[in-house]
Scaffold this motif. Structure first.
Motif, short mmCIF file in Angstrom:
data_model
loop_
_atom_site.label_atom_id
_atom_site.label_comp_id
_atom_site.label_asym_id
_atom_site.label_seq_id
_atom_site.Cartn_x
_atom_site.Cartn_y
_atom_site.Cartn_z
N ALA A 104 0.83 2.64 7.32
CA ALA A 104 1.48 1.41 6.85
C ALA A 104 1.13 0.23 7.75
O ALA A 104 0.94 -0.91 7.27
CB ALA A 104 2.99 1.60 6.79
N GLU A 105 1.01 0.47 9.04
CA GLU A 105 0.69 -0.60 9.99
C GLU A 105 -0.71 -1.15 9.78
O GLU A 105 -0.99 -2.30 10.15
CB GLU A 105 0.88 -0.09 11.42
CG GLU A 105 2.34 0.16 11.77
CD GLU A 105 2.54 0.95 13.05
OE1 GLU A 105 3.66 0.92 13.59
OE2 GLU A 105 1.58 1.62 13.50
N GLU A 106 -1.59 -0.37 9.17
CA GLU A 106 -2.93 -0.85 8.87
C GLU A 106 -2.90 -1.99 7.83
O GLU A 106 -3.86 -2.75 7.71
CB GLU A 106 -3.81 0.28 8.39
CG GLU A 106 -4.06 1.36 9.43
CD GLU A 106 -4.88 2.53 8.89
OE1 GLU A 106 -5.56 2.34 7.85
OE2 GLU A 106 -4.82 3.62 9.48
N PHE A 107 -1.81 -2.10 7.09
CA PHE A 107 -1.68 -3.13 6.07
C PHE A 107 -1.17 -4.46 6.63
O PHE A 107 -1.00 -5.42 5.87
CB PHE A 107 -0.73 -2.67 4.96
CG PHE A 107 -1.30 -1.63 4.04
CD1 PHE A 107 -1.86 -1.99 2.82
CD2 PHE A 107 -1.26 -0.29 4.37
CE1 PHE A 107 -2.37 -1.03 1.97
CE2 PHE A 107 -1.77 0.68 3.53
CZ PHE A 107 -2.33 0.31 2.32
N LEU A 108 -0.92 -4.55 7.92
CA LEU A 108 -0.42 -5.79 8.51
C LEU A 108 -1.29 -6.97 8.09
O LEU A 108 -2.52 -6.93 8.19
CB LEU A 108 -0.39 -5.69 10.03
CG LEU A 108 0.86 -5.08 10.65
CD1 LEU A 108 0.63 -4.76 12.12
CD2 LEU A 108 2.04 -6.04 10.50
N GLY A 109 -0.65 -8.03 7.62
CA GLY A 109 -1.36 -9.23 7.18
C GLY A 109 -1.78 -9.23 5.73
O GLY A 109 -2.20 -10.26 5.21
#
Length: 287
Positions: free
Chosen positions: A172-177
């Motif tokens: 999920a953190e890879e989707f930041l931005g």
């Protein structure tokens, strides 16, 4: 009798229903579904066969869509295999079904006409898309997966269907931005519940599509939660919104406040959301 079924999850209408509902509902006719697969990068799914109707969600490349009815105007009524979502899609976005072998793990990846990155790509598919790999080849030291439709993808962007990520919150953190998009379900744009669903899927966890469904079905209910007791991977729900706990006093969510997938302090978000958006927290759950 059909009104008791959520139209988002049950292919049941007064005039038509899936054969699997025969004996449980009243309908003018019951039909066997025809499994197809999505052949567009993304395919919008709507509650009515109308291009001006709002979008409920999106189907991704390679996902199964079981068709129960098609219209002369080019619409198909059916059910998405990944999460059971029911609605209408353009039938131009569907093709014959094939058993997928791999899932896209990179945030997004191109499909090329031959196995060569120097050629203009055929499309850009998102994490969670499904493909059928028939072989591999190497071009200039880069391995490509050859797909059953004749296209090719960079092999290291794919994982077998049974691949499970150890830390789904890291996914999920890879989707930041990533931009916020109402009803979006791809790495080009997505909403709060799609972020949860797509990241959890990478961790081997099946989660329903909409936040109200997740609030009643995802994981286990936390009875006596406190903000300080929430753990990484817990889900925090408001009426119409969901966020993922990253760690102590930190959440990640796709939100209309920043219009992105953003990380912020949980306590500050609780105050802002209560004052300006969704009110108080309604429930917390643990996957």
């Amino acid at each position: 009798m059909t009104s008791a079924f959520d139209r988002r999850l049950h292919p049941v209408r007064p005039d038509l229903a899936s054969s699997s509902y025969q004996g449980r509902v009243q309908a003018q006719r019951f039909v066997d579904g025809n499994p197809m697969r999505v052949c567009r990068d993304m395919l919008d799914l709507r509650p009515q066969p109308n291009p001006e109707a709002g979008i409920d969600t999106q189907a991704l490349f390679g996902e199964t869509f079981t068709v129960f009815e098609t219209t002369v105007e080019g619409w198909a009524f059916g059910q998405l295999g990944t999460d059971g979502y029911v609605g209408w899609v353009s039938d131009e976005g569907l093709t014959s079904w094939a058993q997928p072998t791999h899932r896209v793990r990179a945030l997004r990846s191109y499909r090329y006409p031959p196995a060569d990155l120097r050629f203009p790509p055929l499309g850009l598919v998102s994490m969670g898309s499904l493909v059928t790999v028939t072989g591999t080849t190497t071009t200039r030291d880069l391995e490509y997966a050859l797909l059953d439709d004749g296209s090719a993808m960079v092999a290291k962007h794919l994982v077998p269907l049974d691949h499970v990520e150890a830390d789904w919150v890291r996914v999920a953190e890879e989707f930041l931005g990533t931009p916020y998009l109402w009803a979006g379900r791809s790495s080009l744009g997505l909403d709060c519940s799609a972020l949860v669903q797509m990241a959890a899927q990478a961790g081997g966890l099946a989660v329903l599509r909409d936040s109200d469904m997740q609030a009643t079905d995802a994981g286990d209910l936390l009875e006596d939660w406190q903000l300080a007791s929430l753990e990484r991977g817990d889900l925090v729900f408001w009426k119409g919104h969901v966020a993922i706990v990253q760690g102590e006093n930190r959440i990640l969510h796709a939100n209309g406040h920043t219009m992105t997938v953003a990380s912020e302090p949980l306590d500050a978000a609780v105050v802002r959301i209560a004052a300006n958006e969704y009110g108080k927290i309604t429930v917390c759950r643990r996957l």
